[in-house]
Design a protein around this motif. Structure first.
Motif, PDB file in Angstrom:
ATOM      1  N   UNK A 141     -10.297  -5.310   4.859  1.00 27.05           N
ATOM      2  CA  UNK A 141     -10.473  -6.717   6.281  1.00 27.05           C
ATOM      3  C   UNK A 141      -9.976  -5.637   7.475  1.00 27.05           C
ATOM      4  N   UNK A 142      -8.846  -5.038   7.191  1.00 27.80           N
ATOM      5  CA  UNK A 142      -8.473  -4.375   8.436  1.00 27.80           C
ATOM      6  C   UNK A 142      -9.295  -3.190   8.803  1.00 27.80           C
ATOM      7  N   UNK A 143     -10.119  -2.958   7.947  1.00 28.85           N
ATOM      8  CA  UNK A 143     -11.084  -1.614   8.122  1.00 28.85           C
ATOM      9  C   UNK A 143     -12.586  -2.117   8.636  1.00 28.85           C
TER      10      UNK A 143
ATOM     11  N   UNK B 137      -4.658  -7.020  -2.353  1.00 28.44           N
ATOM     12  CA  UNK B 137      -4.230  -6.159  -1.320  1.00 28.44           C
ATOM     13  C   UNK B 137      -5.447  -5.144  -0.751  1.00 28.44           C
ATOM     14  N   UNK B 138      -6.122  -4.861  -1.591  1.00 22.88           N
ATOM     15  CA  UNK B 138      -7.386  -3.828  -1.659  1.00 22.88           C
ATOM     16  C   UNK B 138      -8.314  -4.829  -0.446  1.00 22.88           C
TER      17      UNK B 138
ATOM     18  N   UNK C 204       9.309   6.288   1.094  1.00 23.26           N
ATOM     19  CA  UNK C 204       7.754   6.389   1.843  1.00 23.26           C
ATOM     20  C   UNK C 204       7.127   6.708   0.442  1.00 23.26           C
ATOM     21  N   UNK C 205       6.076   5.949   0.266  1.00 19.49           N
ATOM     22  CA  UNK C 205       5.051   5.840  -0.657  1.00 19.49           C
ATOM     23  C   UNK C 205       3.642   5.933  -0.575  1.00 19.49           C
ATOM     24  N   UNK C 206       2.644   6.927  -0.504  1.00 12.28           N
ATOM     25  CA  UNK C 206       1.436   6.826  -0.277  1.00 12.28           C
ATOM     26  C   UNK C 206       0.696   6.555  -1.604  1.00 12.28           C
ATOM     27  N   UNK C 207      -0.198   5.840  -1.943  1.00 15.55           N
ATOM     28  CA  UNK C 207      -0.842   5.469  -2.837  1.00 15.55           C
ATOM     29  C   UNK C 207      -2.321   4.722  -2.630  1.00 15.55           C
ATOM     30  N   UNK C 208      -3.257   5.039  -3.394  1.00 13.57           N
ATOM     31  CA  UNK C 208      -4.417   4.379  -3.449  1.00 13.57           C
ATOM     32  C   UNK C 208      -4.479   2.853  -4.474  1.00 13.57           C
ATOM     33  N   UNK C 209      -3.233   2.865  -5.176  1.00 14.16           N
ATOM     34  CA  UNK C 209      -3.311   1.763  -6.137  1.00 14.16           C
ATOM     35  C   UNK C 209      -2.653   0.715  -5.364  1.00 14.16           C
ATOM     36  N   UNK C 210      -3.267  -0.376  -5.148  1.00 11.11           N
ATOM     37  CA  UNK C 210      -2.866  -1.349  -4.237  1.00 11.11           C
ATOM     38  C   UNK C 210      -1.644  -2.194  -5.039  1.00 11.11           C
ATOM     39  N   UNK C 211      -1.872  -2.377  -6.308  1.00  9.19           N
ATOM     40  CA  UNK C 211      -0.840  -3.240  -6.912  1.00  9.19           C
ATOM     41  C   UNK C 211       0.423  -2.676  -6.907  1.00  9.19           C
TER      42      UNK C 211
ATOM     43  N   UNK D 256       5.153   1.347   2.246  1.00 12.86           N
ATOM     44  CA  UNK D 256       3.762   1.703   1.553  1.00 12.86           C
ATOM     45  C   UNK D 256       2.896   2.376   2.680  1.00 12.86           C
ATOM     46  N   UNK D 257       2.202   3.512   2.409  1.00 12.57           N
ATOM     47  CA  UNK D 257       1.361   4.212   3.410  1.00 12.57           C
ATOM     48  C   UNK D 257      -0.045   4.219   2.913  1.00 12.57           C
ATOM     49  N   UNK D 258      -0.926   3.424   3.194  1.00 13.03           N
ATOM     50  CA  UNK D 258      -2.272   3.049   2.772  1.00 13.03           C
ATOM     51  C   UNK D 258      -3.352   3.817   3.572  1.00 13.03           C
ATOM     52  N   UNK D 259      -4.320   4.469   2.874  1.00 10.33           N
ATOM     53  CA  UNK D 259      -5.566   4.607   3.700  1.00 10.33           C
ATOM     54  C   UNK D 259      -6.175   5.689   2.664  1.00 10.33           C
TER      55      UNK D 259
END
Length: 291
Positions: free
Chosen positions: A287-289, A281-282, A183-190, A33-36
């Motif tokens: 938290x990481x941010x 996960x959101x 490899x999957x970029x997504x804004x949907x945390x679920x 997962x690729x989050x940002x």
């Protein structure tokens, strides 16, 4: 074996835009997962993998091939869904799917029709009359119909309704069982939580964290909301857990890890209700941010 390698890659557009010293790998059969947030560099990274861009420095490889120099060879083994797809609006959906199949040299479209049925896609209408969700379904059919071993998906459920999002998750789980590398970029945390083995979190073009999904799930906090039978009971509990938050009979707190002691303590009080919610996960992402 690493199928995808991004090694100290930098693409600097100036004004602190781009990606900087980016490094991660994806193993065979792994789903990453690729989050940002928007503008964090997810699409720029993906465009490098597809050979649309040449990095200022660093190495971008798929199956040991240079993604820029060997782009044509790489694109034959990759199913790519861009964040924004271009269509020929005067064509019908089925005509467009057949055109792409012809360009890819596909003779058998039986799997494409299976996908259309699964996604409940009526592709006979002109594309210019289709909704965003319908166009997204066409994109998914085009990406998956050749059954490629590698999938690179940029916001794959954009525009899909919740039912179709669930169907997409089901489809991705099937692909995982088949051993595809994703490899999957997504804004949907679920989606990321339900599908991915690991997650890369980026901010302003730089990696904030690379975490195993099971580790994230194990280490995340749980929210406990307790309704005590009386204000006295709630006050007594607060003496044992001073970091909790109290609103008359109600107390809420967050705990991480084993909760044996907490459950034993709670048994000494009169409780009317208890609600438990895992940290999303959101929330972990924020938290990481540091937000």
């Amino acid at each position: 074996m690493n199928i995808i390698t991004i090694d100290h890659v930098t693409k600097d557009y100036g004004c602190q835009r781009g990606i900087f010293n980016m490094s991660f790998q994806i193993k065979q059969g792994e789903t990453l997962g690729f989050l940002g947030p928007n503008g964090s560099g997810k699409t720029t990274t993906i465009r490098h993998l597809m050979g649309f861009m040449k990095p200022d420095s660093g190495i971008v490889q798929i199956h040991g091939l240079d993604c820029f120099q060997d782009a044509a060879q790489i694109q034959k083994m990759v199913g790519y869904l861009p964040g924004e797809m271009s269509f020929i609006d005067d064509m019908t959906g089925i005509d467009f799917i057949q055109l792409i199949a012809k360009l890819k040299g596909m003779q058998d479209l039986s799997y494409a029709y299976e996908l259309m049925q699964f996604l409940e896609l009526d592709a006979k209408a002109p594309i210019k009359r289709m909704s965003k969700g319908m166009k997204q379904k066409i994109g998914l059919v085009i990406v998956f119909m050749q059954n490629p071993p590698i999938l690179i998906l940029d916001e794959p459920t954009s525009g899909l309704d919740p039912l179709m999002q669930l169907k997409f998750v089901e489809l991705m789980k099937q692909f995982k069982q088949q051993g595809k590398t994703i490899l999957m970029s997504s804004h949907i945390f679920e989606e990321i939580e339900n599908i991915c083995d690991r997650v890369v979190i980026i901010k302003a073009g730089q990696i904030v964290a690379i975490e195993d999904m099971e580790k994230l799930k194990h280490n995340r906090y749980k929210h406990y909301e307790i309704q005590f039978s009386s204000l006295q009971e709630a006050n007594l509990f607060m003496k044992k857990y001073p970091d909790a938050r109290q609103n008359e009979y109600y107390v809420s707190l967050m705990l991480q890890g084993h909760i044996d002691d907490f459950i034993k303590d709670l048994s000494h009080y009169k409780v009317n209700d208890l609600n438990i919610r895992s940290q999303s996960l959101e929330e972990i992402f924020l938290q990481y941010y540091g937000e």
